[in-house]
Design an enzyme around this catalytic site. Structure first.
Site, PDB file in Angstrom:
ATOM      1  N   ASP A  11       3.142  12.103  -4.093  1.00 11.35           N
ATOM      2  CA  ASP A  11       3.632  13.198  -4.930  1.00 11.35           C
ATOM      3  C   ASP A  11       4.856  12.770  -5.740  1.00 11.35           C
ATOM      4  O   ASP A  11       5.632  11.918  -5.311  1.00 11.35           O
ATOM      5  CB  ASP A  11       3.978  14.403  -4.036  1.00 11.35           C
ATOM      6  CG  ASP A  11       4.090  15.689  -4.845  1.00 11.35           C
ATOM      7  OD1 ASP A  11       3.513  15.761  -5.943  1.00 11.35           O
ATOM      8  OD2 ASP A  11       4.776  16.614  -4.374  1.00 11.35           O
ATOM      9  N   GLY A  12       5.008  13.399  -6.894  1.00 11.48           N
ATOM     10  CA  GLY A  12       6.212  13.183  -7.695  1.00 11.48           C
ATOM     11  C   GLY A  12       5.988  12.479  -9.022  1.00 11.48           C
ATOM     12  O   GLY A  12       6.954  12.181  -9.736  1.00 11.48           O
ATOM     13  N   ASN A  13       4.749  12.230  -9.377  1.00 10.83           N
ATOM     14  CA  ASN A  13       4.469  11.536 -10.650  1.00 10.83           C
ATOM     15  C   ASN A  13       4.997  12.317 -11.853  1.00 10.83           C
ATOM     16  O   ASN A  13       5.613  11.749 -12.760  1.00 10.83           O
ATOM     17  CB  ASN A  13       2.956  11.391 -10.863  1.00 10.83           C
ATOM     18  CG  ASN A  13       2.312  10.457  -9.862  1.00 10.83           C
ATOM     19  OD1 ASN A  13       3.005   9.788  -9.111  1.00 10.83           O
ATOM     20  ND2 ASN A  13       0.989  10.421  -9.853  1.00 10.83           N
ATOM     21  N   GLY A  14       4.728  13.632 -11.853  1.00 10.60           N
ATOM     22  CA  GLY A  14       5.108  14.451 -12.995  1.00 10.60           C
ATOM     23  C   GLY A  14       6.606  14.491 -13.170  1.00 10.60           C
ATOM     24  O   GLY A  14       7.135  14.299 -14.277  1.00 10.60           O
ATOM     25  N   ARG A  15       7.331  14.705 -12.057  1.00  5.21           N
ATOM     26  CA  ARG A  15       8.793  14.784 -12.144  1.00  5.21           C
ATOM     27  C   ARG A  15       9.393  13.436 -12.541  1.00  5.21           C
ATOM     28  O   ARG A  15      10.366  13.368 -13.285  1.00  5.21           O
ATOM     29  CB  ARG A  15       9.376  15.265 -10.807  1.00  5.21           C
ATOM     30  CG  ARG A  15       9.297  16.777 -10.680  1.00  5.21           C
ATOM     31  CD  ARG A  15       9.483  17.220  -9.263  1.00  5.21           C
ATOM     32  NE  ARG A  15       8.309  16.898  -8.474  1.00  5.21           N
ATOM     33  CZ  ARG A  15       8.307  16.775  -7.156  1.00  5.21           C
ATOM     34  NH1 ARG A  15       9.435  16.919  -6.488  1.00  5.21           N
ATOM     35  NH2 ARG A  15       7.193  16.511  -6.512  1.00  5.21           N
ATOM     36  N   ARG A  24       4.022  14.056 -18.552  1.00  6.10           N
ATOM     37  CA  ARG A  24       3.677  13.912 -17.134  1.00  6.10           C
ATOM     38  C   ARG A  24       2.624  12.827 -16.895  1.00  6.10           C
ATOM     39  O   ARG A  24       2.641  12.135 -15.883  1.00  6.10           O
ATOM     40  CB  ARG A  24       3.133  15.236 -16.589  1.00  6.10           C
ATOM     41  CG  ARG A  24       4.139  16.354 -16.512  1.00  6.10           C
ATOM     42  CD  ARG A  24       3.466  17.661 -16.077  1.00  6.10           C
ATOM     43  NE  ARG A  24       2.713  17.474 -14.847  1.00  6.10           N
ATOM     44  CZ  ARG A  24       3.259  17.521 -13.623  1.00  6.10           C
ATOM     45  NH1 ARG A  24       4.527  17.797 -13.480  1.00  6.10           N
ATOM     46  NH2 ARG A  24       2.507  17.322 -12.560  1.00  6.10           N
ATOM     47  N   HIS A  28       1.571   9.599 -14.026  1.00  4.74           N
ATOM     48  CA  HIS A  28       0.330   9.292 -13.301  1.00  4.74           C
ATOM     49  C   HIS A  28      -0.064   7.826 -13.521  1.00  4.74           C
ATOM     50  O   HIS A  28      -0.538   7.165 -12.599  1.00  4.74           O
ATOM     51  CB  HIS A  28      -0.798  10.219 -13.764  1.00  4.74           C
ATOM     52  CG  HIS A  28      -0.547  11.667 -13.450  1.00  4.74           C
ATOM     53  ND1 HIS A  28      -0.091  12.087 -12.221  1.00  4.74           N
ATOM     54  CD2 HIS A  28      -0.685  12.803 -14.193  1.00  4.74           C
ATOM     55  CE1 HIS A  28       0.049  13.406 -12.224  1.00  4.74           C
ATOM     56  NE2 HIS A  28      -0.292  13.856 -13.411  1.00  4.74           N
ATOM     57  N   SER A  56      -6.120  16.931  -5.314  1.00  2.98           N
ATOM     58  CA  SER A  56      -6.539  17.981  -4.388  1.00  2.98           C
ATOM     59  C   SER A  56      -7.491  18.943  -5.095  1.00  2.98           C
ATOM     60  O   SER A  56      -7.488  19.036  -6.331  1.00  2.98           O
ATOM     61  CB  SER A  56      -5.325  18.748  -3.860  1.00  2.98           C
ATOM     62  OG  SER A  56      -4.880  19.676  -4.831  1.00  2.98           O
ATOM     63  N   LEU A 122      -8.911  -4.114   5.263  1.00  7.20           N
ATOM     64  CA  LEU A 122      -8.309  -2.779   5.115  1.00  7.20           C
ATOM     65  C   LEU A 122      -9.386  -1.788   4.685  1.00  7.20           C
ATOM     66  O   LEU A 122     -10.197  -2.087   3.804  1.00  7.20           O
ATOM     67  CB  LEU A 122      -7.214  -2.823   4.040  1.00  7.20           C
ATOM     68  CG  LEU A 122      -6.574  -1.480   3.660  1.00  7.20           C
ATOM     69  CD1 LEU A 122      -5.685  -0.970   4.796  1.00  7.20           C
ATOM     70  CD2 LEU A 122      -5.741  -1.623   2.375  1.00  7.20           C
ATOM     71  N   SER A 187       0.032  20.542   1.872  1.00  4.04           N
ATOM     72  CA  SER A 187      -0.816  20.809   0.705  1.00  4.04           C
ATOM     73  C   SER A 187      -2.302  20.547   0.983  1.00  4.04           C
ATOM     74  O   SER A 187      -2.987  19.896   0.186  1.00  4.04           O
ATOM     75  CB  SER A 187      -0.319  19.999  -0.504  1.00  4.04           C
ATOM     76  OG  SER A 187       1.019  20.306  -0.791  1.00  4.04           O
TER      77      SER A 187
HETATM   78  C1  IPE Z   1      -0.526  17.336  -3.410  1.00  4.77           C
HETATM   79  O1  IPE Z   1       0.433  17.409  -4.397  1.00  4.77           O
HETATM   80  C2  IPE Z   1      -1.753  16.695  -3.951  1.00  4.77           C
HETATM   81  C3  IPE Z   1      -1.632  15.283  -4.305  1.00  4.77           C
HETATM   82  C4  IPE Z   1      -0.577  14.523  -4.151  1.00  4.77           C
HETATM   83  C5  IPE Z   1      -2.808  14.689  -4.843  1.00  4.77           C
HETATM   84  P1  IPE Z   1       0.670  18.743  -5.246  1.00  4.77           P
HETATM   85  O2  IPE Z   1       1.755  18.437  -6.202  1.00  4.77           O
HETATM   86  O3  IPE Z   1      -0.619  19.203  -5.829  1.00  4.77           O
HETATM   87  O4  IPE Z   1       1.095  19.768  -4.129  1.00  4.77           O
HETATM   88  P2  IPE Z   1       1.935  21.108  -4.236  1.00  4.77           P
HETATM   89  O5  IPE Z   1       1.301  21.962  -5.313  1.00  4.77           O
HETATM   90  O6  IPE Z   1       3.330  20.728  -4.606  1.00  4.77           O
HETATM   91  O7  IPE Z   1       1.860  21.715  -2.866  1.00  4.77           O
HETATM   92  C1  IPE Z   2       1.111  13.807  -7.673  1.00  7.92           C
HETATM   93  O1  IPE Z   2       2.134  14.005  -8.574  1.00  7.92           O
HETATM   94  C2  IPE Z   2      -0.208  13.508  -8.339  1.00  7.92           C
HETATM   95  C3  IPE Z   2      -1.157  14.626  -8.295  1.00  7.92           C
HETATM   96  C4  IPE Z   2      -0.989  15.728  -7.668  1.00  7.92           C
HETATM   97  C5  IPE Z   2      -2.381  14.453  -9.021  1.00  7.92           C
HETATM   98  P1  IPE Z   2       2.370  15.409  -9.269  1.00  7.92           P
HETATM   99  O2  IPE Z   2       1.576  15.443 -10.542  1.00  7.92           O
HETATM  100  O3  IPE Z   2       2.103  16.534  -8.354  1.00  7.92           O
HETATM  101  O4  IPE Z   2       3.901  15.298  -9.619  1.00  7.92           O
HETATM  102  P2  IPE Z   2       4.987  16.444  -9.481  1.00  7.92           P
HETATM  103  O5  IPE Z   2       4.924  16.965  -8.083  1.00  7.92           O
HETATM  104  O6  IPE Z   2       4.647  17.503 -10.478  1.00  7.92           O
HETATM  105  O7  IPE Z   2       6.260  15.737  -9.783  1.00  7.92           O
HETATM  106 MG    MG Z   3       3.284  17.528  -7.028  1.00  8.88          MG
END
Ligand code: IPE
Ligand code: IPE
Ligand code: MG
Length: 247
Positions: A11-15, A24, A28, A56, A122, A187
């Site tokens: 998690d955290g790619n977008g931020r 965003r 990714h 997800s 693996l 999640s």
């Molecule tokens: C969980 O991250 C899904 C993946 C990392 C693929 P999300 O960013 O979708 O989860 P929430 O919405 O913060 O719970």
């Molecule tokens: C996780 O990063 C990747 C996916 C859920 C597909 P996010 O896209 O959820 O990044 P944030 O949480 O918005 O930073």
């Molecule tokens: Mg996220």
């Protein structure tokens, strides 16, 4: 050494991208490089199975442009990594639903699984269109349609669960679950399989995650006294060094 199954909520790619004033989707793309670094680090750390949460079932709620980029990235990633996975003994499997993916992506998934099926170094599982609650409900439906009746044993239910998500029926439970990106929640990821997993929540955003972070998480995991409901292992507790997490 025992089998080690690590699962990661990436998690955290977008931020990561937004903090740099970038779209965003750039996060990714950078996240895909972090996947490569993580996979490469696994064998030396004694990790036998790695399950990565890539998309997800609730992520379909995102804007279609972002979903489109993610799907295109999976396809490119799988295509470009088949050869190196085969060379390095990495067996790929994609868990989750497939009926909402494009035929082109399903074709690449099937090819990647087939081409790497001999890998023994693996087991790399990537969760795409994955929902743990849907998988559990699917396993329950599968069981009720079987002639055997009765309540399934935990082991039997576990096999059915893998079957509903295109998984390998012999996959062991998760030992260590890592979530990057500052949030502390599951999640809808591997709810059944994480019953006794050790949890590590990291403040690192996924595109910044490195093999060193993974190594640190495994070190922390190895200091944990896993009791599975039994009594503490006093010897292990006393020999345990105090452990600071820098993740
Ligand atoms: C969980 O991250 C899904 C993946 C990392 C693929 P999300 O960013 O979708 O989860 P929430 O919405 O913060 O719970
Ligand atoms: C996780 O990063 C990747 C996916 C859920 C597909 P996010 O896209 O959820 O990044 P944030 O949480 O918005 O930073
Ligand atoms: Mg996220």
């Amino acid at each position: 050494m025992n089998h080690l199954h690590v699962a990661i909520i990436m998690d955290g790619n977008g931020r990561w991208a937004e903090e740099r004033g970038w779209p965003r989707t750039r996060g990714h793309r950078a996240g895909a490089d972090a996947v490569l670094r993580t996979v490469e680090a696994c064998p030396a750390l004694g990790i036998n199975t790695l399950t990565l949460y890539a998309f997800s079932s609730d992520n379909w709620r995102r804007p279609p442009e972002e979903v489109g980029v993610l799907m295109a990235l999976f396809r490119t990633f799988l295509n470009s990594e088949i050869e190196s996975c085969r060379r390095e003994g990495v067996r790929m499997s994609i868990i989750g639903r497939r009926d909402r993916l494009t035929p082109a992506l399903v074709q690449v998934i099937e090819h990647a699984e087939e081409a790497t099926s001999d890998g023994e170094t693996l087991q790399l599982r990537i969760a795409v269109d994955y929902s743990s609650r849907d998988a559990i409900a699917g396993a329950a439906a599968l069981h009720s349609a079987l002639p055997e009746g009765g309540t399934p044993s935990r082991e039997r239910f576990r096999e059915l669960l893998e079957r509903t998500q295109h998984g390998d029926p012999g996959t062991p439970d998760v030992d260590l679950l890592i979530r990057t990106g500052r949030e502390q929640r599951l999640s809808d990821f591997l709810l059944w399989e994480c019953a006794y997993a050790e949890l590590i929540f990291s403040g690192v955003l996924w595109p910044d995650f490195t093999g060193a972070h993974l190594a640190e998480a495994v070190d922390v995991f190895r200091t944990r006294d896993r009791r599975f409901g039994a009594l503490p292992n006093v010897a292990a507790r006393e020999s345990r060094a105090s452990c600071d997490i820098h993740l």
